[in-house]
Motif scaffolding. Structure first.
Motif: not given
Length: 370
Positions: A22-33, A147-148, A154-156, A308-310
């Protein structure tokens, strides 16, 4: 068997497979954005000289850093507790001649000597972006928008942004609502605690209306404008209006002009990010000055735990794990991996697909559900 030697220090923990994924997927999504908005990634080192880490930004607490002596230089080293200061150093040194505004992003772990009352973690994954060479309204609007977008990627869901004015007391105390140095600190303290009685006793009676200029942006900004005797805040209010307009329907906007927690080095503008399902703030950002080079900048940082909570559970990822029996078709397996399947190859005839967490098995060239 677990022995005392296997225990981790307080505030540190392993990320087991589900969480690490989950950490890796979120980090990739944020960095790609962030990359999509033109922010180039940098990777500063985990350890630097303490003076360098403490000398680039106001408000960096060296007492929270893990420090030790470098056996080569005999100077004090420290594990980074904030990557923003490192990006400031990179901009002021290795990229000093790069065209401005300079757009940089990052992701990496930071460490703390001890936990604080609000967050027991002593190691965190920090991600963020910095727009260096500008702290204008346009720069702030871009950073908030990036940031938004990063959180949405990431899916928030249901993101909200809370604006603040970190230098509000100093701005008003200089002329519109005069205060001496000692009174300023007392007024800041009482505003932090939202204590109306304490604010009066500290000599800050004129600042009482600030306690009520909070909440939904449109209502709160009108209350703040009504306080602005002499136009001391006119440019800031105009700037907040412009930033909110740039966000539009992208997120809910609120205002708490006296909020200072987490804004140790920001200047005229700061913001906090929240999202549905997160127990606390997802991140913070704002305008600041890089010490040494005296260059203006605007940026934000996100932290992985509330993110990750979100995002909630990632169990659905397990649905695409494919068991590859002995002697399977390797070309078929490669094709399926290329379109998103995760494969687990048998290394013995006794390997059990279900016990290994697989939902499908490869039969011939195609997957079959178990």
């Amino acid at each position: 068997m677990i022995t005392p030697d296997d225990l981790l220090p307080v505030g540190l923990e392993d990320a087991l497979p589900d969480r690490a994924r989950a950490i890796t997927m979120a980090m990739r999504a944020v960095l790609d954005a962030m990359d999509g908005h033109g922010y180039d990634r940098v990777r500063p080192p985990l350890v630097e000289f303490e003076r360098s880490l403490a000398g680039r930004m106001d408000g960096v607490a060296t007492r929270r850093m893990v420090r030790f002596t470098d056996p080569d230089s005999l100077r004090t080293l420290a594990l980074r507790s904030d990557m923003t200061v490192q990006v400031g150093r990179i901009a002021a040194t290795g990229m000093a001649s790069a065209p401005r505004p300079l757009r940089l992003c990052y992701a990496g772990d930071v460490a703390f000597l001890s936990a604080d009352q609000l967050d027991p973690a002593r190691q965190r994954l920090q991600m963020g972006a910095e727009l260096i060479g500008a702290d204008s309204v346009a720069a702030a609007s871009e950073i908030v928008s990036v940031a938004i977008d990063a959180l949405k990627a990431a899916g928030v869901a249901n993101i909200s942004v809370d604006f603040t004015l970190p230098d509000l007391v100093d701005t008003l105390a200089n002329k519109a609502m005069p205060l001496g140095p000692a009174e300023r600190e007392a007024v800041r303290r009482e505003l932090d605690t939202k204590d109306a009685g304490g604010l009066r006793e500290a000599g800050g009676g004129a600042y009482l209306p600030l306690l009520y200029a909070t909440g939904d942006f449109d209502e709160a900004i009108d209350k703040l404008a009504a306080i602005d005797a002499g136009g001391a805040l006119a440019s800031r209010i105009e700037g907040l209006h412009a930033i909110a307009a740039a966000i539009g329907d992208g997120a809910r906007v609120t205002l708490d002009p006296t909020e200072r927690h987490g804004f140790e080095y920001q200047s005229w503008f700061g913001f906090t990010l929240y999202g549905e399902g997160a127990r606390g703030a997802l991140g913070r950002g704002g305008t600041y000055m890089i010490k040494g080079s005296d260059e203006a900048a605007t940026g934000f940082s996100l932290y992985i735990d509330p993110l990750l909570d979100a995002l909630g559970s990632t169990d659905d990822h397990e649905a695409q794990k494919l068991f590859l029996p002995p002697g399977h078709d390797r070309d078929a397996a490669a094709r399926l991996r290329a379109i998103g399947w995760r494969t687990v190859a048998a290394i013995a005839e006794s390997d059990d697909a279900r016990a290994l967490g697989c939902s499908h098995v490869l039969e011939g060239k195609e997957p079959r559900a178990l």
